[in-house]
Design an enzyme around this catalytic site. Structure first.
Site, mmCIF file in Angstrom:
data_model
loop_
_atom_site.group_PDB
_atom_site.id
_atom_site.type_symbol
_atom_site.label_atom_id
_atom_site.label_comp_id
_atom_site.label_asym_id
_atom_site.label_seq_id
_atom_site.Cartn_x
_atom_site.Cartn_y
_atom_site.Cartn_z
ATOM 1 N N ARG A 254 -5.674 123.384 59.163
ATOM 2 C CA ARG A 254 -5.335 122.355 60.166
ATOM 3 C C ARG A 254 -5.344 120.958 59.577
ATOM 4 N NH1 ARG A 254 -8.454 124.899 65.368
ATOM 5 N NH2 ARG A 254 -6.733 126.261 65.947
ATOM 6 N N ASP B 70 -12.574 122.100 66.905
ATOM 7 C CA ASP B 70 -11.247 122.498 67.398
ATOM 8 C C ASP B 70 -10.417 121.311 67.896
ATOM 9 O OD1 ASP B 70 -11.831 125.131 66.866
ATOM 10 O OD2 ASP B 70 -12.391 125.625 68.921
ATOM 11 N N LYS C 34 -9.263 127.341 59.646
ATOM 12 C CA LYS C 34 -9.068 127.758 61.037
ATOM 13 C C LYS C 34 -7.802 128.620 61.120
ATOM 14 C CE LYS C 34 -12.693 126.119 62.853
ATOM 15 N NZ LYS C 34 -13.645 127.047 63.450
ATOM 16 N N LYS D 219 -12.209 129.710 76.481
ATOM 17 C CA LYS D 219 -11.887 130.842 75.599
ATOM 18 C C LYS D 219 -13.162 131.460 75.017
ATOM 19 C CE LYS D 219 -9.326 130.164 71.724
ATOM 20 N NZ LYS D 219 -10.020 130.718 70.536
ATOM 21 N N GLY E 110 -10.018 134.876 65.624
ATOM 22 C CA GLY E 110 -11.190 134.806 64.756
ATOM 23 C C GLY E 110 -12.470 135.110 65.512
ATOM 24 N N SER F 236 -21.219 127.698 62.019
ATOM 25 C CA SER F 236 -20.294 128.619 62.687
ATOM 26 C C SER F 236 -20.961 129.387 63.825
ATOM 27 C CB SER F 236 -19.726 129.615 61.676
ATOM 28 O OG SER F 236 -19.048 130.640 62.370
HETATM 29 C C1 S3P Z 1 -15.800 129.726 68.411
HETATM 30 C C2 S3P Z 1 -16.415 129.085 67.379
HETATM 31 C C3 S3P Z 1 -15.732 128.120 66.504
HETATM 32 C C4 S3P Z 1 -14.433 127.616 67.120
HETATM 33 C C5 S3P Z 1 -13.612 128.735 67.698
HETATM 34 C C6 S3P Z 1 -14.395 129.460 68.776
HETATM 35 C C7 S3P Z 1 -16.570 130.698 69.206
HETATM 36 O O1 S3P Z 1 -15.433 128.745 65.278
HETATM 37 O O2 S3P Z 1 -13.689 126.931 66.143
HETATM 38 O O3 S3P Z 1 -12.413 128.247 68.264
HETATM 39 O O4 S3P Z 1 -16.102 131.092 70.292
HETATM 40 O O5 S3P Z 1 -17.660 131.070 68.769
HETATM 41 P P1 S3P Z 1 -16.485 128.797 64.034
HETATM 42 O O6 S3P Z 1 -17.604 129.633 64.412
HETATM 43 O O7 S3P Z 1 -15.677 129.356 62.900
HETATM 44 O O8 S3P Z 1 -16.852 127.367 63.827
#
Ligand code: S3P
Length: 435
Positions: free
Chosen positions: A347, A316, A343, A21, A93, A164
């Site tokens: 969670r 995750d 999240k 993803k 997100g 993040s």
């Molecule tokens: C992601 C970063 C993570 C992860 C999300 C995907 C990404 O989030 O939890 O499912 O693709 O950059 P955070 O940046 O909020 O940790």
């Protein structure tokens, strides 16, 4: 609603895991602002990723969708056009944080919105640093919906205060279209798919490690060159199959082409500590991402204590790791799960509440989760509250394979945000999910 039932003959065979993803989002964003034609194969066509794709189509990027690949015709850093309407990002997100960064340094105004869950998630973590370099972003309480008045930004010099990858990536994307040298310091390891992809698209990005921190510098305004990408399969989606196989007797599962990028392979490290029988073979590089095949067998798991550093490598995966912990010989403690509360849902709370419903004794103290496994569980309430969170829905679908009473996974259509064929794929290797 999905119903998950106990299985008796194990999880066996080869499961088809969809594209990663995180890499899929980036495989749309980066080619869309590059010069030339990029062919993307094995891209995940889940709701989250389709929202990112829809955003770029709205901004005038030509994207052709063929059966097994998409073709993106990029025309450079400044080729995006003002969208004719609000960009709706659903539950995603990653789309939101990355686009806020990218759009803040474009020369037009755009509006972003999302579903109830996304509209309650904190965007201050990306808006605040952008404000420091002159971004103009209007929102109520730094949450979606927001309006971004694209601006010429100053280069940023910023230490990312939260672990993040979304914030880091949003700031990198803003820097690409900003004159001068932008500098980011990352204290915590987070997934580095953006950096890897940008390097291969010819960005002027330099990465160094100094005093244990990662220093990223980007020289803006350098045009990117289109490249083809084969998206590897998603480790986070694989984790549901891995744990289902580990906790069920007579199981033997093969998963191929899985991305095991070391900045997010915490689930494999944690399960290894729990004495899981997982063999990694055929390790290789694909578009500079590490991929491998996994062979998993039923295992006698031990409990594990994980510190907060591990949380950064597998945030995750706590919903599904918690299910593994329920079938270990000894208790587990997962520490430092603060980020888990913000999240797609809270969670930490949903893992706790749903484990109690399944009859598992567990506790949350501060940001730490304690799980005390038992030989057998008596379900207290068979309804699993997901609050539309895909990972909670899939984790408890796996829990159902070991309980005497069927579990009812409420709002299970949320699984489409990351794994549209989960139901079929899980049943194809021995799962018993009923729609
Ligand atoms: C992601 C970063 C993570 C992860 C999300 C995907 C990404 O989030 O939890 O499912 O693709 O950059 P955070 O940046 O909020 O940790």
């Amino acid at each position: 609603m999905l119903i998950s039932s106990k299985i008796y003959n194990g999880i066996n065979g080869e499961a088809k895991i969809p594209g990663d993803k995180s890499i899929s989002h980036r495989s749309i964003i980066i080619p869309s602002i590059s010069n030339g034609v990029s062919e993307i194969s094995n891209i995940l066509k889940s709701e989250d990723v389709l929202h990112t794709m829809g955003a770029f189509k709205l901004m005038g990027v030509k994207i052709e969708e063929l059966k097994d690949k998409i073709i993106i015709y990029g025309q450079g850093l400044n080729s995006l056009r003002q969208p004719s309407k609000e960009i709706y990002l659903g539950n995603s997100g990653t789309s939101a944080r990355l686009l806020i960064g990218l759009l803040s340094s474009q020369n037009f105004t755009s509006n972003l919105s999302g579903d109830i869950s996304l509209s309650s998630r904190p965007m201050g973590r990306i808006i605040d640093p952008l404000n420091l370099v002159g971004a103009k972003i209007d929102s109520k309480d730094k949450k979606l919906p927001i309006c971004i008045y694209g601006q010429k930004l100053k280069p940023i010099n910023y230490t990312v205060p939260v672990p993040s990858a979304q914030v880091k990536s949003g700031l990198i994307l803003a820097a690409l279209n900003t004159e001068g040298v932008s500098k980011l310091i990352e204290k915590d390891v987070t997934r580095n798919h953006t950096e890897i992809m940008l390097e291969s698209f010819g960005a002027d990005i330099d990465i160094k490690e100094e005093n244990k921190y990662k220093h990223i510098s980007i020289i803006g305004k350098k045009e990117l060159i289109a490249k083809n990408i084969h998206v590897p399969s998603d480790l986070s989606s694989s984790a549901f199959f891995i744990v289902a196989c580990l906790i069920n007797k007579n199981s033997n599962l093969v998963l191929k082409n899985i991305n095991i990028n070391p900045s997010r392979d915490g689930i494999l490290r944690a399960l290894k500590k729990m004495k899981a029988n997982i063999h990694i073979t055929n390790q290789r590089l694909l578009n500079n991402e590490v991929v491998a095949d996994l062979n998993i067998k039923s295992s006698k798991l031990e409990g594990v204590e994980l510190d907060k550093e591990m949380a950064k490598l597998m945030i995750d995966e706590y919903p599904i790791l918690s299910i593994a912990a329920c079938f270990a010989e000894t208790p587990s403690i997962f520490r430092g799960l603060k980020e888990l509360k913000i999240k797609e849902s809270n969670r930490l709370e949903l893992i706790y509440l749903n484990l109690l419903r399944c009859g598992v004794s567990c506790e949350v103290k501060n940001d730490d989760l304690y799980i005390y496994p038992n030989k057998e569980y008596t379900t207290k309430d068979s309804k699993i509250i997901t609050k539309f969170d895909h990972r909670i829905a899939m984790a408890f679908s796996v829990m159902g394979t070991r309980l005497n009473e069927n579990l009812e996974i409420l709002e299970s259509e949320c699984i489409n945000t990351s794994f549209p064929n989960f139901f079929k794929s899980f049943n194809s290797v021995g799962g018993k999910l009923i729609e």
